[in-house]
Motif scaffolding. Structure first.
Motif, PDB file in Angstrom:
ATOM      1  N   THR A  50       0.860  -1.174   0.000  1.00  0.00           N
ATOM      2  CA  THR A  50       0.000   0.000   0.000  1.00  0.00           C
ATOM      3  C   THR A  50       0.903   1.233   0.000  1.00  0.00           C
ATOM      4  O   THR A  50       2.129   1.126  -0.115  1.00  0.00           O
ATOM      5  N   TYR A  51       0.321   2.408   0.194  1.00  0.00           N
ATOM      6  CA  TYR A  51       1.114   3.635   0.128  1.00  0.00           C
ATOM      7  C   TYR A  51       2.288   3.634   1.099  1.00  0.00           C
ATOM      8  O   TYR A  51       3.328   4.234   0.833  1.00  0.00           O
ATOM      9  N   ALA A  52       2.160   2.957   2.258  1.00  0.00           N
ATOM     10  CA  ALA A  52       3.206   3.002   3.286  1.00  0.00           C
ATOM     11  C   ALA A  52       4.282   1.937   3.082  1.00  0.00           C
ATOM     12  O   ALA A  52       5.285   1.937   3.793  1.00  0.00           O
ATOM     13  N   GLY A  53       4.076   1.023   2.140  1.00  0.00           N
ATOM     14  CA  GLY A  53       5.076  -0.001   1.862  1.00  0.00           C
ATOM     15  C   GLY A  53       6.068   0.476   0.820  1.00  0.00           C
ATOM     16  O   GLY A  53       5.673   0.921  -0.260  1.00  0.00           O
ATOM     17  N   ASN A  54       7.338   0.396   1.132  1.00  0.00           N
ATOM     18  CA  ASN A  54       8.356   0.959   0.237  1.00  0.00           C
ATOM     19  C   ASN A  54       9.539  -0.002   0.148  1.00  0.00           C
ATOM     20  O   ASN A  54      10.349  -0.112   1.075  1.00  0.00           O
ATOM     21  N   LEU A  55       9.657  -0.693  -0.979  1.00  0.00           N
ATOM     22  CA  LEU A  55      10.758  -1.635  -1.149  1.00  0.00           C
ATOM     23  C   LEU A  55      12.118  -0.945  -1.189  1.00  0.00           C
ATOM     24  O   LEU A  55      13.148  -1.587  -0.946  1.00  0.00           O
ATOM     25  N   GLU A  56      12.136   0.354  -1.459  1.00  0.00           N
ATOM     26  CA  GLU A  56      13.415   1.075  -1.475  1.00  0.00           C
ATOM     27  C   GLU A  56      14.018   1.156  -0.069  1.00  0.00           C
ATOM     28  O   GLU A  56      15.216   1.382   0.077  1.00  0.00           O
ATOM     29  N   SER A  57      13.198   0.942   0.953  1.00  0.00           N
ATOM     30  CA  SER A  57      13.715   0.892   2.327  1.00  0.00           C
ATOM     31  C   SER A  57      14.486  -0.399   2.586  1.00  0.00           C
ATOM     32  O   SER A  57      15.130  -0.535   3.635  1.00  0.00           O
ATOM     33  N   LEU A  58      14.415  -1.344   1.642  1.00  0.00           N
ATOM     34  CA  LEU A  58      15.075  -2.639   1.786  1.00  0.00           C
ATOM     35  C   LEU A  58      16.153  -2.864   0.737  1.00  0.00           C
ATOM     36  O   LEU A  58      16.593  -3.998   0.523  1.00  0.00           O
ATOM     37  N   SER A  59      16.573  -1.792   0.103  1.00  0.00           N
ATOM     38  CA  SER A  59      17.569  -1.929  -0.969  1.00  0.00           C
ATOM     39  C   SER A  59      18.876  -2.534  -0.465  1.00  0.00           C
ATOM     40  O   SER A  59      19.569  -3.244  -1.214  1.00  0.00           O
ATOM     41  N   SER A  60      19.211  -2.317   0.804  1.00  0.00           N
ATOM     42  CA  SER A  60      20.479  -2.821   1.339  1.00  0.00           C
ATOM     43  C   SER A  60      20.474  -4.337   1.512  1.00  0.00           C
ATOM     44  O   SER A  60      21.545  -4.950   1.627  1.00  0.00           O
ATOM     45  N   VAL A  61      19.289  -4.963   1.534  1.00  0.00           N
ATOM     46  CA  VAL A  61      19.219  -6.420   1.715  1.00  0.00           C
ATOM     47  C   VAL A  61      18.568  -7.130   0.538  1.00  0.00           C
ATOM     48  O   VAL A  61      18.480  -8.366   0.531  1.00  0.00           O
ATOM     49  N   ALA A  62      18.109  -6.375  -0.456  1.00  0.00           N
ATOM     50  CA  ALA A  62      17.289  -6.943  -1.528  1.00  0.00           C
ATOM     51  C   ALA A  62      17.971  -8.085  -2.264  1.00  0.00           C
ATOM     52  O   ALA A  62      17.310  -9.015  -2.735  1.00  0.00           O
ATOM     53  N   ASP A  63      19.293  -8.022  -2.389  1.00  0.00           N
ATOM     54  CA  ASP A  63      20.018  -9.048  -3.143  1.00  0.00           C
ATOM     55  C   ASP A  63      20.607 -10.144  -2.261  1.00  0.00           C
ATOM     56  O   ASP A  63      21.322 -11.024  -2.758  1.00  0.00           O
ATOM     57  N   ASP A  64      20.331 -10.105  -0.986  1.00  0.00           N
ATOM     58  CA  ASP A  64      20.863 -11.133  -0.095  1.00  0.00           C
ATOM     59  C   ASP A  64      20.125 -12.453  -0.341  1.00  0.00           C
ATOM     60  O   ASP A  64      18.896 -12.473  -0.396  1.00  0.00           O
ATOM     61  N   PRO A  65      20.829 -13.560  -0.487  1.00  0.00           N
ATOM     62  CA  PRO A  65      20.164 -14.845  -0.774  1.00  0.00           C
ATOM     63  C   PRO A  65      19.261 -15.335   0.350  1.00  0.00           C
ATOM     64  O   PRO A  65      18.426 -16.221   0.131  1.00  0.00           O
ATOM     65  N   ARG A  66      19.398 -14.759   1.543  1.00  0.00           N
ATOM     66  CA  ARG A  66      18.562 -15.174   2.663  1.00  0.00           C
ATOM     67  C   ARG A  66      17.276 -14.358   2.770  1.00  0.00           C
ATOM     68  O   ARG A  66      16.463 -14.582   3.670  1.00  0.00           O
ATOM     69  N   TYR A  67      17.075 -13.441   1.835  1.00  0.00           N
ATOM     70  CA  TYR A  67      15.899 -12.573   1.852  1.00  0.00           C
ATOM     71  C   TYR A  67      15.039 -12.828   0.618  1.00  0.00           C
ATOM     72  O   TYR A  67      15.550 -12.994  -0.483  1.00  0.00           O
ATOM     73  N   ARG A  68      13.732 -12.816   0.824  1.00  0.00           N
ATOM     74  CA  ARG A  68      12.786 -12.968  -0.278  1.00  0.00           C
ATOM     75  C   ARG A  68      11.588 -12.066  -0.034  1.00  0.00           C
ATOM     76  O   ARG A  68      11.107 -11.959   1.101  1.00  0.00           O
TER      77      ARG A  68
END
Length: 359
Positions: A37-55
């Protein structure tokens, strides 16, 4: 020991802090489910987005078939339920969405968790024994405090004032009912006001920082004497993980920052830091406090919240690492250093984020 965490609302402010902390700890797997929704922002997770332990999985917690499939696929050890509509003013303008997400969504998630947990009891009793459903709530369910020395404890009666806090109180009651009636191994935490990096700009502290930087009015409700206990979001994330991993089933833990401030004191502290830290190119004259503007108070505005966080300190050994002064300075510095993040929120371009499921 390594665990698989299923985080609902992990693209939100507190949820993203929890995801970043879990990945930073280096041993856990994290699946983040968020409707965006409006408050969800994947850019806040850019530092972990490519980690293999994150999905990341985009889904709505109100979608029962999707939640059941997700539990079966992910096979979580811990569910941390943070997905919620959380802005009081928005709840006054449109309560129905808060009831749908916060009440109906929680009931759907509880049923998916219960079905998964019951199946585990047959197929993997050790995993079932270790499973936890951690529901993250707010101190606003308690209403407000009359005296200057009273504190919310885990046994304070509920007296919510807004549609938002009423919907969160309802979800808390559901979690306790599922624990008592069905034996689902649940935990509940109620936190005070959070602040810190990646906070959505409609909230008090980021709004005041960004308005001050832009030379815009700093709107303060009523006389600004409403009191809140402020908790740095990274301290909160560490507390939540500790409760999820070490808390006692069926228990509630209050999490506070030991930082009671009036809203006016918070705004004045922001003004002082902005005056000190802002770039020389700022287009308005000092001091930022000259921008403070008092506006009509909102309906049902609680006067004082204050948390007694003694239980989590005694039983689990958690205490906040940041004072309000150190945390607020870090927050103002973060907004000054991350203009691209908040400008993309302000102009809406952050909402052009990747949709669907992925890893």
């Amino acid at each position: 020991m390594s665990k698989t965490f299923l985080i609902t609302g992990g693209a939100g402010f507190i949820g993203s802090a929890v995801v970043r902390e879990l990945i930073q700890q280096g041993k856990h797997r994290v699946v983040n489910v968020d409707k965006l929704t409006y408050a969800g922002n994947l850019e806040s997770l850019s530092s972990v987005a490519d980690d293999p332990r994150y999905r990341f999985v985009q889904a709505d917690i109100c979608d029962a078939p999707a939640m059941q499939r997700l539990f079966d696929e992910v096979r979580p050890d811990v569910v941390m339920h943070l997905a919620a509509e959380s802005h009081v003013d928005r709840s006054i303008d449109g309560p129905a969405e808060f009831i749908q997400t916060n009440v109906v969504g929680t009931s759907v998630l509880l049923e998916a968790a219960r079905r998964y947990w019951k199946a585990l009891q047959e197929s993997d009793p050790a995993k079932a024994e270790a499973f936890r459903f951690h529901h993250i709530s707010t101190d606003e369910v308690y209403g407000d405090l009359e005296g200057t020395d009273d504190l919310f404890t885990e046994t304070t009666p509920y007296a919510p004032s807004s549609p938002y806090s009423a919907s969160k109180a309802s979800s808390d009651h559901l979690v306790r009912a599922w624990q008592r009636t069905f034996g689902l191994p649940t935990l509940i935490t109620n936190c005070s006001n959070n602040y810190g990096p990646y906070h959505f700009p409609e909230k008090l502290i980021p709004l005041m920082i960004l308005n001050a930087l832009a030379g815009k009015p700093l709107p303060v409700y009523g006389d600004g004497q409403q009191i809140r206990d402020w908790l740095y979001v990274e301290d909160h994330a560490r507390a939540l993980i500790k409760v999820a991993c070490e808390g006692n089933v069926g228990e509630t833990y209050n999490i506070g920052g030991h930082n009671e401030k009036t809203n006016l004191e918070v705004v004045e502290a922001i003004c002082t830091l902005v005056d000190e830290l802002r770039p020389d190119s700022s287009s308005f004259q000092l001091p930022a406090s000259s921008l403070i503007t008092f506006v009509t108070d909102r309906p049902g505005h609680d006067h004082r919240y204050a948390i007694d966080a003694g239980k989590i300190e005694r039983e689990l050994g958690w205490v906040p690492q940041e004072t309000f002064e150190t945390g607020l300075r870090k927050t103002v510095e973060w907004y000054l250093a991350n203009e691209s993040w908040w400008k993309r929120v302000q102009d809406g371009s952050y909402q052009g984020q990747r949709l669907g499921t992925g890893s």
